[in-house]
Design an enzyme around this catalytic site. Structure first.
Site, PDB file in Angstrom:
ATOM      1  N   GLU A  56       0.797  -1.224   0.000  1.00  0.00           N
ATOM      2  CA  GLU A  56       0.000   0.000   0.000  1.00  0.00           C
ATOM      3  C   GLU A  56       0.833   1.280   0.000  1.00  0.00           C
ATOM      4  O   GLU A  56       0.741   2.112   0.912  1.00  0.00           O
ATOM      5  CB  GLU A  56      -0.978   0.003   1.183  1.00  0.00           C
ATOM      6  CG  GLU A  56      -1.980  -1.133   1.090  1.00  0.00           C
ATOM      7  CD  GLU A  56      -3.165  -0.967   2.025  1.00  0.00           C
ATOM      8  OE1 GLU A  56      -3.106  -0.161   2.950  1.00  0.00           O
ATOM      9  OE2 GLU A  56      -4.178  -1.665   1.805  1.00  0.00           O
TER      10      GLU A  56
ATOM     11  N   GLU B 170      -5.662  -8.549   0.506  1.00  0.00           N
ATOM     12  CA  GLU B 170      -6.439  -8.187   1.704  1.00  0.00           C
ATOM     13  C   GLU B 170      -7.874  -7.942   1.277  1.00  0.00           C
ATOM     14  O   GLU B 170      -8.128  -7.499   0.151  1.00  0.00           O
ATOM     15  CB  GLU B 170      -5.903  -6.920   2.378  1.00  0.00           C
ATOM     16  CG  GLU B 170      -4.543  -7.082   3.016  1.00  0.00           C
ATOM     17  CD  GLU B 170      -4.027  -5.826   3.707  1.00  0.00           C
ATOM     18  OE1 GLU B 170      -4.834  -4.995   4.184  1.00  0.00           O
ATOM     19  OE2 GLU B 170      -2.786  -5.682   3.754  1.00  0.00           O
TER      20      GLU B 170
HETATM   21  C1  BG6 Z   1      -4.527  -2.064   5.102  1.00  0.00           C
HETATM   22  C2  BG6 Z   1      -3.219  -2.477   5.679  1.00  0.00           C
HETATM   23  O1  BG6 Z   1      -4.398  -0.731   4.747  1.00  0.00           O
HETATM   24  O2  BG6 Z   1      -5.629  -1.975   5.927  1.00  0.00           O
HETATM   25  C3  BG6 Z   1      -3.327  -3.311   6.947  1.00  0.00           C
HETATM   26  O3  BG6 Z   1      -2.432  -3.128   4.729  1.00  0.00           O
HETATM   27  C4  BG6 Z   1      -4.392  -2.726   7.846  1.00  0.00           C
HETATM   28  O4  BG6 Z   1      -2.061  -3.334   7.555  1.00  0.00           O
HETATM   29  C5  BG6 Z   1      -5.707  -2.766   7.096  1.00  0.00           C
HETATM   30  O5  BG6 Z   1      -4.504  -3.383   9.076  1.00  0.00           O
HETATM   31  C6  BG6 Z   1      -6.874  -2.217   7.896  1.00  0.00           C
HETATM   32  O6  BG6 Z   1      -6.577  -0.966   8.418  1.00  0.00           O
HETATM   33  P1  BG6 Z   1      -6.782  -0.673   9.960  1.00  0.00           P
HETATM   34  O7  BG6 Z   1      -6.276   0.688  10.196  1.00  0.00           O
HETATM   35  O8  BG6 Z   1      -8.222  -0.849  10.193  1.00  0.00           O
HETATM   36  O9  BG6 Z   1      -5.969  -1.725  10.685  1.00  0.00           O
END
Ligand code: BG6
Length: 458
Positions: A166, A362
């Protein structure tokens, strides 16, 4: 439950990252990362990176849970400062490497394909103190050295590498790059976009090395893909939605896949008066080092509307604003539930890059959750998974070449932005921000749901 469009050899997996799951923040020679330093600033109010859910010690137990779930792939990251504690050492930290040898060997023994991210928000803090981290061109050499070391150690075992997680998030939330937030906005962006440029060059060099040394290996970035929809059918809303999506997400993919910085991206930087320091053969570096896979991190859609009376000479962030769609469900943290947006987004990636293989690296739903008699009834996460898998299958049926799905996250992790209260996992970890408890793992209802998905679709 069987889904349309998903073949039998599909890599069903799940995802985590080192600083969010490992803990062991200075064990066996590990140095501090910027992710550690940032989290320590909030130690008073929420969990920091020191222990998290202790994956550093409990990895074997966690892999047995992965096996039980039927996972075919596991997307995780190597902690850069476990391997090069300050970032600038000549030789890597053997103990740090050994941890990942053990982890990878155990995954392979269990027929789980490792999908490895090289850098997930955790640049060694030593490099930031030394020369400002990615803002300086020197960081390119240190990243290439680190990547080469990973190829030497693990190159024969790893079929899928993701270089930087990201990058667009790092630019926008540039505190994560170690850029002082006290600077005026223009200076912050000047540094952040220079860092962005240096990361592009570093990755291009690494793609080239990898593809020459391991021609069958796939390597690419893990993109934050924010599928952006206009709030209305007005052409100006549609235009700014497209402008934002192209600037934020597609510029990252374009550089990785086509080896060229899109003109629209450069135009936006010109509006801010940003001047990127380049060198003569940079264009050639970008052209010669291309990714052959895309990691796509996808959570939700963003809906935008054009700011009234803004001018085209304003920077994109000034010309559009995010709005909420009252008909959609939102998490407590403002992330919507819009599965069709996922299919739409995947189709757009195909429109741009044809049949490039895609790893969904993800995709997830967050909730505050409680254990009730050893159970967590995370029904909305089940719905999220079901509907997103269904839409991914439809996109694949339309021709999109997704090869792996790795929901965020395999296990409850320290959220990047919001501590331990914001949970994403298929596995619940019995700890909260301030009590470590026994760190016992419990399978949530979504674990059993996803286990059946994997079983039925194999
Ligand atoms: C993504 C990241 O942006 O979102 C993760 O790669 C992150 O590391 C995930 O945990 C969710 O974001 P957050 O801030 O809710 O943990």
């Amino acid at each position: 439950m069987k889904y349309i469009g998903i073949p039998k050899n599909f890599l069903w997996g799940a995802s985590t990252s080192a600083f969010q799951v490992e803990g062991g923040y200075k064990e066996n020679g590990k140095g501090l990362s910027i992710a550690d330093i940032r989290s320590f600033r909030n130690s008073e109010t929420r969990l920091d990176t020191k222990e998290t859910v202790d994956g550093y010690h409990l990895w074997k137990k966690d892999i047995s849970l992965m096996k039980d779930l039927g996972m075919k792939s596991y997307r995780f990251s190597i902690s850069w400062p476990r391997v090069f504690p300050n970032g600038d050492e000549e030789k890597p930290n053997k103990e740090g490497l050994q941890y990942y040898h053990n982890l990878i060997n155990e995954l392979k023994r269990n027929n789980i394909e490792p999908i490895v991210t090289m850098y997930h928000f955790d640049q060694p803090y030593g490099l930031i103190k030394k020369y400002g981290g990615w803002v300086s061109r020197e960081s390119i050499n240190d990243f290439v050295k680190y990547a080469k070391c990973l190829f030497d150690e693990f190159g024969n075992d790893i079929k899928y590498w993701l270089t930087i997680n990201e990058q667009a998030v790092l630019v926008v939330a540039n505190d994560m790059l170690g850029i002082s937030q006290d600077l005026p906005i223009k200076e912050k962006f000047q540094k952040a976009f220079q860092a962005n440029y240096n990361m592009w060059l570093a990755q291009a060099i690494v793609y080239k090395i990898c593809r020459e040394r391991f021609p069958d290996t796939k390597i690419g970035p893990a993109i934050s893909y924010i599928t952006t929809l206009p709030a209305s059918k007005k052409s100006i809303d549609m235009m700014e939605a497209k402008n934002f999506e192209d600037f934020y997400s597609f510029s990252q993919m374009d550089v990785a896949i086509h080896g060229e910085i899109p003109k629209q991206f450069t135009n936006e930087l010109d509006k801010l008066g940003i001047d990127i320091k380049t060198e003569l053969n940079d264009k050639e570096i970008l052209q010669k080092g291309r990714a052959n896979i895309l990691g796509v991190n996808w959570y939700c859609t963003t809906i935008v509307e054009a700011v009234k009376d803004s001018k085209q000479s304003d920077f994109i962030f000034k010309r559009m604003k995010r709005v909420q769609d009252k008909n959609l469900l939102y998490t407590e943290w403002g992330w919507n539930f819009d599965p069709v947006g996922f299919r739409y987004g995947l189709r757009q990636v195909m429109d741009h890059y044809g049949n490039i293989p895609i790893i969904v690296s993800e995709c997830g739903w967050s909730e505050k959750e409680k254990l009730e008699n050893g159970k967590v009834h995370d029904l909305q996460r089940i719905k999220y998974l079901n509907d997103h898998i269904e839409q991914m299958g439809l996109a694949m049926n339309d021709g999109v070449n997704v090869i792996s799905f790795n929901p965020w996250s395999f296990i409850d992790i320290l959220s990047a932005g919001d501590g331990m209260e914001k949970r994403y996992g298929l596995v619940f970890v019995d700890r909260n921000n301030f009590e470590k408890k026994q760190l016992k793992r419990y399978k949530k209802d979504s674990f059993f749901f996803y286990k059946n998905v994997i079983k039925d679709n194999n």
